[in-house]
Design a protein around this motif. Structure first.
Motif, PDB file in Angstrom:
ATOM      1  N   ALA A  98       0.856  -1.184   0.000  1.00  0.00           N
ATOM      2  CA  ALA A  98       0.000   0.000   0.000  1.00  0.00           C
ATOM      3  C   ALA A  98       0.893   1.237   0.000  1.00  0.00           C
ATOM      4  O   ALA A  98       1.835   1.327   0.800  1.00  0.00           O
ATOM      5  CB  ALA A  98      -0.907  -0.003   1.221  1.00  0.00           C
ATOM      6  N   ALA A  99       0.602   2.172  -0.885  1.00  0.00           N
ATOM      7  CA  ALA A  99       1.463   3.353  -1.011  1.00  0.00           C
ATOM      8  C   ALA A  99       1.617   4.094   0.319  1.00  0.00           C
ATOM      9  O   ALA A  99       2.694   4.626   0.610  1.00  0.00           O
ATOM     10  CB  ALA A  99       0.904   4.285  -2.086  1.00  0.00           C
ATOM     11  N   LEU A 100       0.573   4.096   1.138  1.00  0.00           N
ATOM     12  CA  LEU A 100       0.697   4.800   2.424  1.00  0.00           C
ATOM     13  C   LEU A 100       1.741   4.134   3.318  1.00  0.00           C
ATOM     14  O   LEU A 100       2.301   4.782   4.202  1.00  0.00           O
ATOM     15  CB  LEU A 100      -0.661   4.878   3.130  1.00  0.00           C
ATOM     16  CG  LEU A 100      -1.684   5.816   2.472  1.00  0.00           C
ATOM     17  CD1 LEU A 100      -3.012   5.777   3.222  1.00  0.00           C
ATOM     18  CD2 LEU A 100      -1.149   7.262   2.396  1.00  0.00           C
ATOM     19  N   ASP A 101       2.024   2.846   3.070  1.00  0.00           N
ATOM     20  CA  ASP A 101       3.089   2.153   3.815  1.00  0.00           C
ATOM     21  C   ASP A 101       4.462   2.337   3.172  1.00  0.00           C
ATOM     22  O   ASP A 101       5.473   2.392   3.873  1.00  0.00           O
ATOM     23  CB  ASP A 101       2.785   0.651   3.907  1.00  0.00           C
ATOM     24  CG  ASP A 101       1.534   0.357   4.717  1.00  0.00           C
ATOM     25  OD1 ASP A 101       1.224   1.158   5.627  1.00  0.00           O
ATOM     26  OD2 ASP A 101       0.870  -0.663   4.439  1.00  0.00           O
ATOM     27  N   THR A 102       4.508   2.378   1.842  1.00  0.00           N
ATOM     28  CA  THR A 102       5.813   2.445   1.161  1.00  0.00           C
ATOM     29  C   THR A 102       6.319   3.888   1.007  1.00  0.00           C
ATOM     30  O   THR A 102       7.534   4.095   0.947  1.00  0.00           O
ATOM     31  CB  THR A 102       5.768   1.745  -0.213  1.00  0.00           C
ATOM     32  OG1 THR A 102       4.656   2.257  -0.963  1.00  0.00           O
ATOM     33  CG2 THR A 102       5.611   0.235  -0.054  1.00  0.00           C
ATOM     34  N   LEU A 103       5.420   4.866   0.964  1.00  0.00           N
ATOM     35  CA  LEU A 103       5.872   6.257   0.794  1.00  0.00           C
ATOM     36  C   LEU A 103       6.844   6.700   1.891  1.00  0.00           C
ATOM     37  O   LEU A 103       7.866   7.328   1.582  1.00  0.00           O
ATOM     38  CB  LEU A 103       4.668   7.210   0.712  1.00  0.00           C
ATOM     39  CG  LEU A 103       3.952   7.223  -0.653  1.00  0.00           C
ATOM     40  CD1 LEU A 103       2.564   7.851  -0.540  1.00  0.00           C
ATOM     41  CD2 LEU A 103       4.786   7.955  -1.707  1.00  0.00           C
ATOM     42  N   PRO A 104       6.579   6.371   3.174  1.00  0.00           N
ATOM     43  CA  PRO A 104       7.524   6.818   4.210  1.00  0.00           C
ATOM     44  C   PRO A 104       8.926   6.233   4.038  1.00  0.00           C
ATOM     45  O   PRO A 104       9.905   6.849   4.461  1.00  0.00           O
ATOM     46  CB  PRO A 104       6.881   6.312   5.515  1.00  0.00           C
ATOM     47  CG  PRO A 104       5.437   6.119   5.189  1.00  0.00           C
ATOM     48  CD  PRO A 104       5.391   5.712   3.751  1.00  0.00           C
ATOM     49  N   GLU A 105       9.009   5.070   3.369  1.00  0.00           N
ATOM     50  CA  GLU A 105      10.331   4.448   3.136  1.00  0.00           C
ATOM     51  C   GLU A 105      11.105   5.168   2.042  1.00  0.00           C
ATOM     52  O   GLU A 105      12.285   4.872   1.825  1.00  0.00           O
ATOM     53  CB  GLU A 105      10.157   2.985   2.710  1.00  0.00           C
ATOM     54  CG  GLU A 105       9.493   2.112   3.757  1.00  0.00           C
ATOM     55  CD  GLU A 105       9.047   0.768   3.171  1.00  0.00           C
ATOM     56  OE1 GLU A 105       9.350   0.485   1.986  1.00  0.00           O
ATOM     57  OE2 GLU A 105       8.382   0.015   3.902  1.00  0.00           O
ATOM     58  N   LEU A 106      10.457   6.069   1.322  1.00  0.00           N
ATOM     59  CA  LEU A 106      11.105   6.698   0.164  1.00  0.00           C
ATOM     60  C   LEU A 106      11.844   7.981   0.515  1.00  0.00           C
ATOM     61  O   LEU A 106      12.465   8.585  -0.348  1.00  0.00           O
ATOM     62  CB  LEU A 106      10.066   6.995  -0.922  1.00  0.00           C
ATOM     63  CG  LEU A 106       9.507   5.763  -1.627  1.00  0.00           C
ATOM     64  CD1 LEU A 106       8.457   6.182  -2.644  1.00  0.00           C
ATOM     65  CD2 LEU A 106      10.617   4.981  -2.310  1.00  0.00           C
ATOM     66  N   ASN A 155      -6.002  10.692  -2.953  1.00  0.00           N
ATOM     67  CA  ASN A 155      -5.271  11.656  -3.797  1.00  0.00           C
ATOM     68  C   ASN A 155      -4.736  12.855  -3.017  1.00  0.00           C
ATOM     69  O   ASN A 155      -3.634  13.329  -3.300  1.00  0.00           O
ATOM     70  CB  ASN A 155      -6.146  12.116  -4.971  1.00  0.00           C
ATOM     71  CG  ASN A 155      -5.994  11.186  -6.180  1.00  0.00           C
ATOM     72  OD1 ASN A 155      -5.115  10.321  -6.194  1.00  0.00           O
ATOM     73  ND2 ASN A 155      -6.844  11.360  -7.177  1.00  0.00           N
ATOM     74  N   ALA A 156      -5.488  13.333  -2.021  1.00  0.00           N
ATOM     75  CA  ALA A 156      -4.997  14.487  -1.252  1.00  0.00           C
ATOM     76  C   ALA A 156      -3.787  14.088  -0.402  1.00  0.00           C
ATOM     77  O   ALA A 156      -2.784  14.799  -0.359  1.00  0.00           O
ATOM     78  CB  ALA A 156      -6.115  15.050  -0.375  1.00  0.00           C
ATOM     79  N   VAL A 157      -3.896  12.942   0.243  1.00  0.00           N
ATOM     80  CA  VAL A 157      -2.784  12.475   1.091  1.00  0.00           C
ATOM     81  C   VAL A 157      -1.550  12.179   0.241  1.00  0.00           C
ATOM     82  O   VAL A 157      -0.423  12.516   0.620  1.00  0.00           O
ATOM     83  CB  VAL A 157      -3.204  11.208   1.867  1.00  0.00           C
ATOM     84  CG1 VAL A 157      -2.136  10.823   2.885  1.00  0.00           C
ATOM     85  CG2 VAL A 157      -4.542  11.415   2.548  1.00  0.00           C
ATOM     86  N   TYR A 158      -1.763  11.555  -0.933  1.00  0.00           N
ATOM     87  CA  TYR A 158      -0.631  11.266  -1.822  1.00  0.00           C
ATOM     88  C   TYR A 158       0.032  12.561  -2.287  1.00  0.00           C
ATOM     89  O   TYR A 158       1.256  12.629  -2.414  1.00  0.00           O
ATOM     90  CB  TYR A 158      -1.086  10.453  -3.039  1.00  0.00           C
ATOM     91  CG  TYR A 158      -1.523   9.035  -2.734  1.00  0.00           C
ATOM     92  CD1 TYR A 158      -1.032   8.342  -1.631  1.00  0.00           C
ATOM     93  CD2 TYR A 158      -2.420   8.361  -3.559  1.00  0.00           C
ATOM     94  CE1 TYR A 158      -1.429   7.043  -1.357  1.00  0.00           C
ATOM     95  CE2 TYR A 158      -2.820   7.058  -3.307  1.00  0.00           C
ATOM     96  CZ  TYR A 158      -2.328   6.400  -2.199  1.00  0.00           C
ATOM     97  OH  TYR A 158      -2.718   5.115  -1.937  1.00  0.00           O
ATOM     98  N   ASN A 187     -10.869  13.222  -4.402  1.00  0.00           N
ATOM     99  CA  ASN A 187     -10.555  14.270  -5.378  1.00  0.00           C
ATOM    100  C   ASN A 187     -11.010  15.646  -4.892  1.00  0.00           C
ATOM    101  O   ASN A 187     -10.337  16.644  -5.143  1.00  0.00           O
ATOM    102  CB  ASN A 187     -11.196  13.928  -6.728  1.00  0.00           C
ATOM    103  CG  ASN A 187     -10.385  12.891  -7.484  1.00  0.00           C
ATOM    104  OD1 ASN A 187      -9.171  12.809  -7.323  1.00  0.00           O
ATOM    105  ND2 ASN A 187     -11.060  12.106  -8.318  1.00  0.00           N
ATOM    106  N   ARG A 188     -12.155  15.694  -4.195  1.00  0.00           N
ATOM    107  CA  ARG A 188     -12.601  16.984  -3.635  1.00  0.00           C
ATOM    108  C   ARG A 188     -11.646  17.433  -2.524  1.00  0.00           C
ATOM    109  O   ARG A 188     -11.340  18.631  -2.405  1.00  0.00           O
ATOM    110  CB  ARG A 188     -14.026  16.874  -3.105  1.00  0.00           C
ATOM    111  CG  ARG A 188     -15.043  16.734  -4.234  1.00  0.00           C
ATOM    112  CD  ARG A 188     -16.473  16.649  -3.714  1.00  0.00           C
ATOM    113  NE  ARG A 188     -17.361  16.362  -4.838  1.00  0.00           N
ATOM    114  CZ  ARG A 188     -18.396  15.540  -4.798  1.00  0.00           C
ATOM    115  NH1 ARG A 188     -18.722  14.916  -3.659  1.00  0.00           N
ATOM    116  NH2 ARG A 188     -19.129  15.333  -5.862  1.00  0.00           N
ATOM    117  N   ALA A 189     -11.184  16.494  -1.724  1.00  0.00           N
ATOM    118  CA  ALA A 189     -10.217  16.844  -0.670  1.00  0.00           C
ATOM    119  C   ALA A 189      -8.948  17.409  -1.292  1.00  0.00           C
ATOM    120  O   ALA A 189      -8.358  18.369  -0.770  1.00  0.00           O
ATOM    121  CB  ALA A 189      -9.906  15.614   0.181  1.00  0.00           C
ATOM    122  N   LEU A 190      -8.549  16.844  -2.442  1.00  0.00           N
ATOM    123  CA  LEU A 190      -7.370  17.363  -3.141  1.00  0.00           C
ATOM    124  C   LEU A 190      -7.620  18.792  -3.620  1.00  0.00           C
ATOM    125  O   LEU A 190      -6.788  19.681  -3.389  1.00  0.00           O
ATOM    126  CB  LEU A 190      -7.033  16.459  -4.338  1.00  0.00           C
ATOM    127  CG  LEU A 190      -5.983  17.001  -5.309  1.00  0.00           C
ATOM    128  CD1 LEU A 190      -4.637  17.192  -4.608  1.00  0.00           C
ATOM    129  CD2 LEU A 190      -5.837  16.083  -6.515  1.00  0.00           C
TER     130      LEU A 190
END
Ligand code: SAH
Ligand code: DHB
Ligand code: MG
Length: 224
Positions: free
Chosen positions: A122-130, A148-151, A189-192
């Motif tokens: 899950a990107a929310l798990d792998t993003l912090p490793e980047l 999308n907003a969090v990403y 998308n609205r949150a973004l």
């Protein structure tokens, strides 16, 4: 008499008109599409003309380090990676291991295994490793729209001034402004869009698109 409303079929035919003229035969991307279909992946890749748009943006930005969220079979990743200089790299994040395996095969067949890394999870798990691999100068967000907003917040964190962020599927057939649509993807998308209002670090626009993918659009932003 008013002219008939343009139809999705005309949007698609117009894409085909430009594909036939602007894009050369591309055996690598044709093989990716065939392998994706054989593996039963959903045909939700970017369109051929959109893939060229992304590649052109990579060139215009003179990007060397690309991050993608949402790999699928690697169609967009391969398109963008081919626009990188020889020392460029692309990291792409994919939730589903079986899908990632198809992408890894496609990337190998394209001769891009040295340049593209697929990270499964899950990107929310792998993003912090980047954070160790940042900064990225080009970020393409094309995974689960509800995040999308969090990403995009992560993209800013992993970027540098001048980095380009592109988010796919922000219109979704007009869902973005349809008061009856309140599914999680539309909410994301609205949150973004709300997050981009007076954002302290991002200058952003939205580009609506029609074509073989129907009516959709990109948010595009540059980090100040
Ligand atoms: N960018 C691709 C299309 C991506 S489709 C192309 O144009 O070729 C969206 C992809 O995001 C799917 O493969 C899906 O499995 C993946 N995805 C969905 N949720 C995710 C998540 N939380 N983290 C990472 N990838 C995710
Ligand atoms: C979907 C996802 C995409 O990335 C896309 O371009 C189109 C549709 C989807 O999940 O339905
Ligand atoms: Mg998409």
């Amino acid at each position: 008499m008013t002219a008939p409303a343009p139809s999705p079929q005309q949007w698609a035919e117009t894409d085909h008109y430009f594909e036939a003229r602007l894009l050369a035969d591309d055996p690598v991307l044709a093989a990716v599409m065939a392998a994706n279909q054989a593996a039963g992946l959903q045909a939700i890749d970017v369109s051929p003309l959109q893939a060229r748009f992304l590649a052109l943006m990579v060139q215009i930005r003179a990007a060397r380090r690309i991050l993608e969220i949402g790999t699928l079979g690697g169609y967009s990743a391969i398109s963008m990676a081919r626009a990188l200089p020889d020392d460029g790299v692309l990291v792409t994040l994919e939730l589903d291991p079986a899908t990632a395996a198809v992408a890894i095969d496609n990337i190998a067949a394209a001769g891009l295994s040295e340049r593209i890394t697929v990270r499964v999870g899950a990107a929310l798990d792998t993003l912090p490793e980047l954070e160790a691999e940042a900064p990225f100068d080009f970020i393409f967000i094309d995974a689960d729209k509800r995040n999308n907003a969090v990403y995009t917040q992560w993209a800013v964190k992993l970027a540098r001034p001048g980095s380009v962020i592109i988010v796919d599927n922000v219109v979704r057939g007009g869902a973005i402004i349809d008061p009856d649509k309140c599914d999680p993807h539309t909410a994301g998308n609205r949150a973004l869009a709300d997050m981009l209002h007076n954002h302290p670090q991002l200058d952003a626009t939205a580009l609506q698109t029609v074509g073989v993918k129907g009516w959709d659009g990109f948010v595009m932003a540059v980090v100040r």
